[in-house]
Design a protein around this motif. Structure first.
Motif, PDB file in Angstrom:
ATOM      1  N   HIS A  65      -7.145  -1.934   6.218  1.00  0.00           N
ATOM      2  CA  HIS A  65      -6.193  -1.109   6.976  1.00  0.00           C
ATOM      3  C   HIS A  65      -6.806   0.274   7.202  1.00  0.00           C
ATOM      4  N   HIS A 121       0.857  -1.192   0.000  1.00  0.00           N
ATOM      5  CA  HIS A 121       0.000   0.000   0.000  1.00  0.00           C
ATOM      6  C   HIS A 121       0.890   1.239   0.000  1.00  0.00           C
ATOM      7  N   ASP A 132       5.840   4.517   5.057  1.00  0.00           N
ATOM      8  CA  ASP A 132       6.795   3.516   5.567  1.00  0.00           C
ATOM      9  C   ASP A 132       6.842   2.248   4.714  1.00  0.00           C
ATOM     10  N   HIS A 133       5.959   2.157   3.690  1.00  0.00           N
ATOM     11  CA  HIS A 133       5.942   0.964   2.839  1.00  0.00           C
ATOM     12  C   HIS A 133       6.322   1.265   1.394  1.00  0.00           C
ATOM     13  N   ASP A 173       0.178  -4.112   6.864  1.00  0.00           N
ATOM     14  CA  ASP A 173      -0.687  -3.422   7.825  1.00  0.00           C
ATOM     15  C   ASP A 173      -2.151  -3.789   7.574  1.00  0.00           C
ATOM     16  N   HIS A 232       1.339   3.898   2.000  1.00  0.00           N
ATOM     17  CA  HIS A 232       1.772   4.672   3.167  1.00  0.00           C
ATOM     18  C   HIS A 232       3.294   4.817   3.107  1.00  0.00           C
TER      19      HIS A 232
HETATM   20 ZN   LIG Z   1       0.027   1.500   6.541  1.00  0.00          ZN
END
Ligand SMILES: [Zn+2]
Ligand SMILES: [Zn+2]
Length: 194
Positions: free
Chosen positions: A94, A5, A9-10, A117, A7
């Motif tokens: 999520h 996804h 941090d990914h 997540d 976000h």
């Molecule tokens: Zn996330």
């Protein structure tokens, strides 16, 4: 490379990874396949333009050629087949983040899954029922609408005795360890028995 996804941090390290690995991959003539949810190509293009665009709107028009990459966008239950493995995407839950993909990798009769997540949901159950190994993001102790909590996971995983869980993307918990859940360190390599 598989993206779950969008976000930060990914996903946010992609520009440095593409730029940093370009020469190495060129030498070895290796094409990089980037698999992710719908909208992946646009997100990468926007990110590259934001971080390295230098005001040139068309700098990345031929991004596939420039970095020797290809994008594969997968919706829920869609598959990507390569020579020696098959990857299936399953939509996860999520919070309000959409789309979010978990993945099942099938290779030589083994099923190794990545559950990013997510909170507990139908597709998580589906993944657990058929997987041998699951790498999963466990963010905290308590379950929320965005994340599953380790306390609940410890109970839930006993429903899937054949599956081994590897908890990553976690804070350091002071919690009694579980036989079925491993807590790998950064950079640790998991050996899969054939
Ligand atoms: Zn996330
Ligand atoms: Zn995350």
């Amino acid at each position: 490379m598989v993206i779950s996804h969008f976000h930060a941090d990914h996903f946010l390290d992609i520009p440095n990874l593409l730029i940093g690995s370009k020469e190495i991959r060129k030498e070895k003539e290796q094409k990089l396949t980037i698999i992710g949810p719908t909208g992946l190509r646009k997100k990468v293009m926007d990110l590259m333009s934001f971080t390295h665009g230098d005001g040139d709107q068309h700098k990345y028009d031929k991004i596939e050629e420039k970095y020797n990459i290809e994008f594969v966008e997968l919706k829920n239950e869609e598959q990507y087949c390569a020579l020696n493995f098959k990857l299936t995407a399953l939509a996860l839950q999520h919070g309000n983040c959409v789309p979010v993909n978990g993945y099942i990798l099938e290779k030589q009769n083994q099923k190794i899954s990545y559950v990013c997540d997510t909170t507990f949901c139908e597709n998580f159950d589906k993944i657990c029922q058929i997987s041998d190994y699951i790498l999963l993001d466990v963010n905290g102790l308590e379950t929320t609408k965005s994340h599953m909590g380790l306390q609940d996971l410890k109970k839930v995983c006993t429903n899937y005795p054949k599956c081994r869980f590897y908890a990553v993307h976690r804070a350091d918990y002071d919690i009694e360890r579980s036989d079925q859940i491993a807590f790998p360190k950064d950079g640790e390599i998991l050996e899969i028995e054939e």
